[in-house]
Design a protein around this motif. Structure first.
Motif, PDB file in Angstrom:
ATOM      1  N   LYS A 114       2.500   4.579   8.921  1.00 30.96           N
ATOM      2  CA  LYS A 114       2.850   5.410   7.756  1.00 30.96           C
ATOM      3  C   LYS A 114       3.178   6.830   8.209  1.00 30.96           C
ATOM      4  O   LYS A 114       4.148   7.447   7.746  1.00 30.96           O
ATOM      5  N   LYS A 115       2.372   7.364   9.122  1.00 31.65           N
ATOM      6  CA  LYS A 115       2.628   8.711   9.645  1.00 31.65           C
ATOM      7  C   LYS A 115       3.963   8.750  10.386  1.00 31.65           C
ATOM      8  O   LYS A 115       4.729   9.712  10.265  1.00 31.65           O
ATOM      9  N   ASP A 164       6.271  -2.619  10.431  1.00 33.38           N
ATOM     10  CA  ASP A 164       5.045  -2.537  11.223  1.00 33.38           C
ATOM     11  C   ASP A 164       5.252  -3.063  12.641  1.00 33.38           C
ATOM     12  O   ASP A 164       6.010  -4.017  12.864  1.00 33.38           O
ATOM     13  N   GLU A 199       3.313  -4.503  16.046  1.00 38.81           N
ATOM     14  CA  GLU A 199       2.072  -5.149  16.459  1.00 38.81           C
ATOM     15  C   GLU A 199       1.279  -4.222  17.376  1.00 38.81           C
ATOM     16  O   GLU A 199       1.810  -3.643  18.318  1.00 38.81           O
ATOM     17  N   GLY A 200      -0.006  -4.090  17.055  1.00 37.83           N
ATOM     18  CA  GLY A 200      -0.871  -3.239  17.860  1.00 37.83           C
ATOM     19  C   GLY A 200      -0.951  -1.807  17.378  1.00 37.83           C
ATOM     20  O   GLY A 200      -1.677  -0.998  17.948  1.00 37.83           O
ATOM     21  N   VAL A 201      -0.191  -1.473  16.315  1.00 36.69           N
ATOM     22  CA  VAL A 201      -0.217  -0.122  15.745  1.00 36.69           C
ATOM     23  C   VAL A 201      -0.794  -0.204  14.340  1.00 36.69           C
ATOM     24  O   VAL A 201      -0.386  -1.051  13.544  1.00 36.69           O
ATOM     25  N   SER A 202      -1.751   0.650  14.036  1.00 39.14           N
ATOM     26  CA  SER A 202      -2.403   0.609  12.725  1.00 39.14           C
ATOM     27  C   SER A 202      -1.435   0.969  11.609  1.00 39.14           C
ATOM     28  O   SER A 202      -0.432   1.659  11.828  1.00 39.14           O
ATOM     29  N   ALA A 203      -1.762   0.498  10.401  1.00 36.19           N
ATOM     30  CA  ALA A 203      -0.918   0.780   9.236  1.00 36.19           C
ATOM     31  C   ALA A 203      -0.857   2.272   8.952  1.00 36.19           C
ATOM     32  O   ALA A 203       0.180   2.802   8.552  1.00 36.19           O
ATOM     33  N   GLU A 204      -1.978   2.978   9.194  1.00 33.13           N
ATOM     34  CA  GLU A 204      -2.009   4.420   8.952  1.00 33.13           C
ATOM     35  C   GLU A 204      -1.080   5.156   9.917  1.00 33.13           C
ATOM     36  O   GLU A 204      -0.340   6.064   9.518  1.00 33.13           O
ATOM     37  N   ASP A 205      -1.087   4.735  11.194  1.00 30.18           N
ATOM     38  CA  ASP A 205      -0.201   5.375  12.173  1.00 30.18           C
ATOM     39  C   ASP A 205       1.269   5.073  11.864  1.00 30.18           C
ATOM     40  O   ASP A 205       2.139   5.932  12.046  1.00 30.18           O
ATOM     41  N   THR A 221       1.193   5.801  21.372  1.00 30.90           N
ATOM     42  CA  THR A 221       1.564   5.164  20.104  1.00 30.90           C
ATOM     43  C   THR A 221       3.033   5.412  19.793  1.00 30.90           C
ATOM     44  O   THR A 221       3.759   4.499  19.386  1.00 30.90           O
ATOM     45  N   GLN A 278       0.818  -1.205   0.000  1.00 35.13           N
ATOM     46  CA  GLN A 278       0.000   0.000   0.000  1.00 35.13           C
ATOM     47  C   GLN A 278       0.858   1.263   0.000  1.00 35.13           C
ATOM     48  O   GLN A 278       0.592   2.207  -0.761  1.00 35.13           O
TER      49      GLN A 278
END
Length: 303
Positions: free
Chosen positions: A196-197, A186, A188-194, A266, A90
């Motif tokens: 990326k940021k 990545d 674990e426990g952190v979204s892909a969007e976060d 986060t 992505q």
């Protein structure tokens, strides 16, 4: 991602082949360096008259310092740097779309600048020229890749030929340093969007003045430790620990500033995971301690 990188290289040829030829500089100045820059353009373009092509070459060189083109070129540099921190399909797709948008902006800026410098230039001829530059860049890239492959194959054959018939003990493969993409993979426990940021913010944080100053200090201390005695190294340990704590705080502050939408929890979670990866990589790279074998009893067992 490879297509995006090629696109980057092509656009830089369009914008950068005249880096040493400012708009107000006469053609006679710095002939050697100009010749090198001009050499990135084809000698001629099919469908473009020689006189027309000469005008296009001159206008392209004069447009190098154009403000809009400079901004587009800076944007492409930032996108190239982002490839080091990109992971996953992505993010690669998002980066490809950003490259395409940057390409359109660079092409438009180039067309507008050249036509403004010399309105007599035929736009179709200019487009043909830019297409020819792109094809020439693609061809050079393919040839360079082929040469690199041939060199790699030749070196592998030579190494195999020179290797001893029987290797008593194979050397352990040295641990390779982690890439930025691996380090910022990545969590674990952190979204892909976060994530990326965070990766984008981590890139910005590297330019923070405090972070850069602490990194420079860290490099100096490492050089000092390299030639220090065991006692001196022991005394420096506390300074290193204080410096690492300062660097962690500076990095956290810089990333938080670059990505204010990320919560403190986060950021802490990601930073902790990154630090664990760095420690694991360092431990893997460090030589393993070997125990000193016991000496045999000099007289053997009494009977």
């Amino acid at each position: 991602m490879r297509s995006a990188l090629f696109l980057f290289a092509t656009l830089f040829v369009l914008a950068g082949f005249a880096a040493d030829a400012p708009a107000d500089a006469p053609a006679a100045k710095k002939p050697t360096r100009q010749a090198k820059s001009q050499g990135q353009l084809p000698d001629s373009v099919d469908g473009v008259p020689e006189e027309e092509y000469a005008k296009i070459r001159r206008a392209l060189m004069m447009s190098y310092g154009n403000e809009t083109i400079s901004a587009a070129r800076k944007r492409l540099t930032e996108l190239k740097e982002r490839t080091r921190f990109t992971t996953g399909r992505q993010e690669s797709e998002d980066l490809r779309l950003d490259f395409e948008k940057a390409r359109d902006e660079m092409v438009k800026a180039t067309l507008d600048s050249v036509m403004k410098l010399d309105p007599s230039i035929n736009k179709d001829s200019l487009v043909l020229t830019l297409n020819a530059v792109e094809e020439a860049t693609k061809k050079r890239g393919q040839e360079a890749t082929q040469r690199a492959r041939e060199k790699e194959v030749a070196e592998a054959k030579l190494a195999k030929k020179d290797a001893p018939a029987e290797a008593p003990v194979a050397k352990a493969e040295e641990a390779k340093p982690m890439t930025p993409a691996q380090l910022l993979a990545d969590v674990e426990g952190v979204s892909a969007e976060d994530m990326k940021k965070f990766r984008a913010a981590a890139l910005v944080a590297q330019k923070d003045p405090t972070v850069k100053e602490l990194k420079s200090k860290q490099n100096e201390m490492r050089k000092q430790a390299e030639f220090a005695s065991p006692d001196e190294k022991k005394n420096m340990r506390n300074d290193f620990e204080v410096l690492m704590a300062d660097m962690r705080k500076a990095n956290l502050d810089a990333v938080s500033k670059a990505a204010p939408s990320l919560s403190k929890e986060t950021l802490e979670k990601i930073m902790e995971a990154v630090e664990d990866r760095m420690k694991a990589a360092a431990a893997k790279k460090a030589p393993k301690a070997t125990k000193t074998p016991l000496k045999p009893f000099p007289f053997g067992e009494k009977k």
